[in-house]
Scaffold this active site. Sequence first.
Site, PDB file in Angstrom:
ATOM      1  N   PRO A  71      -2.496  11.257  12.254  1.00 39.94           N
ATOM      2  CA  PRO A  71      -3.455  11.449  11.036  1.00 39.94           C
ATOM      3  C   PRO A  71      -4.902  12.220  11.409  1.00 39.94           C
ATOM      4  CG  PRO A  71      -3.371   9.265  11.688  1.00 39.94           C
ATOM      5  CD  PRO A  71      -2.604   9.943  12.782  1.00 39.94           C
ATOM      6  N   CYS A  72      -4.957  13.324  11.727  1.00 42.40           N
ATOM      7  CA  CYS A  72      -6.181  13.882  12.192  1.00 42.40           C
ATOM      8  C   CYS A  72      -7.009  14.164  10.712  1.00 42.40           C
ATOM      9  CB  CYS A  72      -5.976  15.398  12.631  1.00 42.40           C
ATOM     10  SG  CYS A  72      -4.956  16.539  11.702  1.00 42.40           S
TER      11      CYS A  72
END
Length: 350
Positions: A320-321
């Site tokens: 989950p950047c």
Amino acid sequence: MVAAMMLMPPHEQMYQALVERDGSFEGLFFACVRTTGIFCRPTCPARKPKPENVEFAASAQDALSRGYRPCLVCKPLSEGAGDPPWFAALLASIADAPDVRLRDEDLRRRGLEPVQVRRAFKRRFGMTFQAYQRALRLGTAIRALRDGAGTLDAGLDAGFESASGFREAFERVFGVPPGRAQQHAVLMARPIDTPLGPMVAIAGEDGLELLEFLDRRALERELATIRNRLQRAIVPGEHPVLDDTATQLREYFDGTRREFTLSLKPRGSEFQLRVWSALCEIPYGQTRSYAEIARRVGSPAAVRAVGTTNGRNQIAIVIPCHRVIAADGSLSGYGGGRWRKQWLLDHERR
Ligand SMILES: [Zn+2]
């Protein structure tokens, strides 16, 4: 690629619009019918397919690149505001005979100026006339291959004049000649539709290697990097990891999944791997700053490197950047576009 950036409505809503021939959905999506290989406008008067036989595309270009042909009844390509008067007829003639390759001299013979044709296609589809024809042919060939047609038949049916022409085009896209595509140790790729537009997922026996939005600019370079570094071809196909990815992504977008349980194989330096694994520890619905991640991986001074590494993440959403934002709370960048980052964060807070 402007059209592909458009947000598509939820799947159920699109199917209902399709069944009801709801004109307000015109241009928002195209319905691709697996059983016939045809794609349609929502309002097509033809009989509607069963839900399990439909997939949706955000743009005509997207539908074409998946190997679908435009419907001859509702003519999904043949209407557009501001198109020159000859545009519809030209599109129709390509749709009627996708195997006929029109060159500049053929266009001139029809009284069309090649430069104007190119400009019109650029504006409407974001690609040149030649690229459009190629995409249509290659899409058809890929679809035929997937359906089990012999390599040569697949190429010739799709309008390639010779086996070598088809082989060349195929190899440019997938990195191996079509004949070797099935037998070789390869990575499998499949498109996955999401409410944020189509994504592509790539996996091998080590796990999920890539999950990206199809319109991401860096995508082609990323594919080339994977091919070169691993010396493996990427071909469209099935893989259990890809099935799991599609299922879990659907659950994530439905709001029923907060954590992914996929085997991942991100490729990068030791530092990059540390950063990506720290990203996976950020809980659903929360955000962290770049500095916090830098501290977390034991390199508090490496804030900028963390930012770069965050942007190099090739497994979007699952790593989950999008949960990393600037210290002042502003969104900061996102490879898939900031509007998607905002959407994902809003979705997780819902
Ligand atoms: Zn139709």
